[in-house]
Design a protein around this motif. Structure first.
Motif, PDB file in Angstrom:
ATOM      1  N   ILE A   1      -6.121  48.668 139.083  1.00  8.22           N
ATOM      2  CA  ILE A   1      -7.390  49.000 138.421  1.00  8.22           C
ATOM      3  C   ILE A   1      -7.890  47.805 137.604  1.00  8.22           C
ATOM      4  O   ILE A   1      -9.072  47.449 137.653  1.00  8.22           O
ATOM      5  CB  ILE A   1      -7.208  50.243 137.527  1.00  8.22           C
ATOM      6  CG1 ILE A   1      -6.974  51.489 138.388  1.00  8.22           C
ATOM      7  CG2 ILE A   1      -8.435  50.443 136.625  1.00  8.22           C
ATOM      8  CD1 ILE A   1      -6.608  52.724 137.589  1.00  8.22           C
ATOM      9  N   ALA A   2      -6.984  47.174 136.863  1.00  9.06           N
ATOM     10  CA  ALA A   2      -7.363  45.995 136.078  1.00  9.06           C
ATOM     11  C   ALA A   2      -7.851  44.873 136.979  1.00  9.06           C
ATOM     12  O   ALA A   2      -8.840  44.188 136.679  1.00  9.06           O
ATOM     13  CB  ALA A   2      -6.178  45.521 135.229  1.00  9.06           C
ATOM     14  N   MET A   3      -7.174  44.669 138.105  1.00  9.46           N
ATOM     15  CA  MET A   3      -7.596  43.632 139.056  1.00  9.46           C
ATOM     16  C   MET A   3      -8.987  43.930 139.621  1.00  9.46           C
ATOM     17  O   MET A   3      -9.851  43.049 139.681  1.00  9.46           O
ATOM     18  CB  MET A   3      -6.584  43.530 140.199  1.00  9.46           C
ATOM     19  CG  MET A   3      -5.254  42.907 139.845  1.00  9.46           C
ATOM     20  SD  MET A   3      -4.118  42.876 141.266  1.00  9.46           S
ATOM     21  CE  MET A   3      -5.039  41.838 142.419  1.00  9.46           C
TER      22      MET A   3
ATOM     23  N   ASP B   1     -19.866  50.963 137.967  1.00 10.91           N
ATOM     24  CA  ASP B   1     -18.497  51.068 137.469  1.00 10.91           C
ATOM     25  C   ASP B   1     -18.339  52.198 136.453  1.00 10.91           C
ATOM     26  O   ASP B   1     -17.253  52.753 136.305  1.00 10.91           O
ATOM     27  CB  ASP B   1     -18.056  49.743 136.853  1.00 10.91           C
ATOM     28  CG  ASP B   1     -17.728  48.704 137.918  1.00 10.91           C
ATOM     29  OD1 ASP B   1     -17.634  49.086 139.094  1.00 10.91           O
ATOM     30  OD2 ASP B   1     -17.586  47.516 137.580  1.00 10.91           O
ATOM     31  N   ALA B   2     -19.428  52.530 135.765  1.00  8.71           N
ATOM     32  CA  ALA B   2     -19.370  53.680 134.862  1.00  8.71           C
ATOM     33  C   ALA B   2     -19.151  54.974 135.645  1.00  8.71           C
ATOM     34  O   ALA B   2     -18.546  55.929 135.132  1.00  8.71           O
ATOM     35  CB  ALA B   2     -20.657  53.770 134.050  1.00  8.71           C
ATOM     36  N   LEU B   3     -19.610  55.016 136.892  1.00 11.38           N
ATOM     37  CA  LEU B   3     -19.379  56.178 137.749  1.00 11.38           C
ATOM     38  C   LEU B   3     -18.000  56.130 138.399  1.00 11.38           C
ATOM     39  O   LEU B   3     -17.353  57.160 138.599  1.00 11.38           O
ATOM     40  CB  LEU B   3     -20.456  56.247 138.838  1.00 11.38           C
ATOM     41  CG  LEU B   3     -21.888  56.457 138.367  1.00 11.38           C
ATOM     42  CD1 LEU B   3     -22.843  56.415 139.555  1.00 11.38           C
ATOM     43  CD2 LEU B   3     -22.030  57.779 137.619  1.00 11.38           C
ATOM     44  N   ILE B   4     -17.543  54.914 138.736  1.00 15.13           N
ATOM     45  CA  ILE B   4     -16.274  54.766 139.445  1.00 15.13           C
ATOM     46  C   ILE B   4     -15.075  54.921 138.511  1.00 15.13           C
ATOM     47  O   ILE B   4     -14.084  55.583 138.856  1.00 15.13           O
ATOM     48  CB  ILE B   4     -16.214  53.395 140.145  1.00 15.13           C
ATOM     49  CG1 ILE B   4     -17.268  53.316 141.258  1.00 15.13           C
ATOM     50  CG2 ILE B   4     -14.829  53.142 140.728  1.00 15.13           C
ATOM     51  CD1 ILE B   4     -17.393  51.937 141.867  1.00 15.13           C
ATOM     52  N   ALA B   5     -15.156  54.311 137.318  1.00 10.81           N
ATOM     53  CA  ALA B   5     -13.985  54.221 136.438  1.00 10.81           C
ATOM     54  C   ALA B   5     -13.350  55.571 136.106  1.00 10.81           C
ATOM     55  O   ALA B   5     -12.122  55.708 136.199  1.00 10.81           O
ATOM     56  CB  ALA B   5     -14.366  53.475 135.157  1.00 10.81           C
ATOM     57  N   PRO B   6     -14.120  56.601 135.724  1.00 13.99           N
ATOM     58  CA  PRO B   6     -13.462  57.868 135.365  1.00 13.99           C
ATOM     59  C   PRO B   6     -12.739  58.526 136.527  1.00 13.99           C
ATOM     60  O   PRO B   6     -11.879  59.382 136.309  1.00 13.99           O
ATOM     61  CB  PRO B   6     -14.634  58.735 134.885  1.00 13.99           C
ATOM     62  CG  PRO B   6     -15.718  57.778 134.520  1.00 13.99           C
ATOM     63  CD  PRO B   6     -15.565  56.646 135.495  1.00 13.99           C
TER      64      PRO B   6
END
Length: 315
Positions: free
Chosen positions: A253-255, A296-301
């Motif tokens: 995830i960090a990568m 990314d706000a949609l993907i991250a959670p």
């Protein structure tokens, strides 16, 4: 409030550049943009914490892989995405610049933590990419833009200017952190980089104000699609490379987030160093920034069901 400053400020910058471009054009010609970029990276250096650096082999493998994909492969992916969608020269330049610059020093860390990734990894990845990017950007811009046969870039003046505008202020900020009594978390320091970005975008767009009178909705759609394609290619490339290297899910995830997000201040500084009008290229950079933060706000959670536990284990 902090999260709203940048999007609202960028909207205001567009409006001012459209309605009253003379003020911004005058300030840009006075050479204010490089000083804004230097201030941003000095603050970023002041806010960096180096107390805990992971020493496991998986972290080092992830760092090397993310650096190669983001800084060396990213520019070529940007070029091919732009050519696939037949973007004009100015838009192609903007997308290639975004593909060349390193990752953000703030949003990717926050979103990594929300997604259950190792926030410490994201912080260190971002730092390393920004330092390495000073040396990789001139070379990659020269190679990729020459390949497109539309631009010529001399790498050595660009390397010198990036060192002065990005690397040196960042190191000064890290040094001052040990000598000044101000907390890195002080509220003015939290807001200052975003304000500098907004002012820099206003000045750069004001210098190309005529662009706003000839905006093509179809071109905007193609730019948005190209930005999303580039981001997803980098995201998926980093994610699956991490899996192939047997890095655990929080590390992947960090990568993925650190290697696919791109920093707007460095893009502004690079465009400011190039000759000619770069209004269309700057428009691409700003749209890329907006779209990727939203995506990314949609993907991250959705990446992790236990974000708090996973993020803390990376520390």
């Amino acid at each position: 409030m902090k999260a709203l400053i940048l999007p609202l400020g960028l909207g205001l910058a567009f409006l001012l550049a459209w309605l009253e471009p003379e003020w911004g054009r005058t300030l840009k010609q006075a050479g204010l943009i490089p000083w804004l970029v230097m201030l941003i990276f000095m603050v970023n250096g002041y806010q960096v914490r180096l107390a805990e650096i992971p020493r496991e082999l998986s972290f080092l493998k992830g760092l090397v892989a993310t650096t190669v994909i983001s800084l060396l492969l990213g520019p070529w992916l940007a070029l091919y995405s732009a050519e696939l969608l037949a973007l004009p020269a100015g838009a192609l330049l903007g997308l290639v610049v975004m593909g060349t610059v390193p990752s953000t020093l703030s949003s990717c860390i926050v979103q990594t933590q929300l997604a259950g990734g190792y926030a410490v990894w994201a912080l260190l990845f971002s730092m390393a990419l920004n330092i390495a990017g000073v040396f990789s950007m001139p070379l990659m811009l020269t190679l990729v833009l020459q390949e497109s046969a539309q631009f010529q870039v001399d790498p050595w003046p660009l390397l010198r200017q990036l060192g002065l505008m990005v690397l040196l202020p960042f190191l000064v900020g890290v040094t001052l952190q040990q000598r000044l009594p101000f907390s890195p978390d002080a509220r003015p320091l939290q807001y200052l980089p975003s304000i500098c970005i907004v002012v820099g975008v206003w000045l750069a767009l004001s210098d190309s104000a005529s662009l706003f009178h000839h905006l093509d909705p179809l071109l905007l759609l193609k730019i948005g699609l190209a930005a999303l394609v580039l981001h997803l290619l980098l995201f998926v490339g980093n994610w699956w490379t991490g899996r192939l290297l047997r890095i655990d899910r929080p590390g992947c995830i960090a990568m993925a987030l650190s290697g696919s997000q791109k920093t707007l201040p460095v893009a502004i500084s690079v465009l400011a160093l190039l000759d000619g009008s770069v209004g269309e290229a700057l428009l691409v950079c700003v749209l890329f920034h907006f779209l990727i933060l939203f995506a990314d706000a949609l993907i991250a959670p959705r990446l992790s069901a236990t974000p708090v536990r996973a993020a803390s284990s990376g520390a």
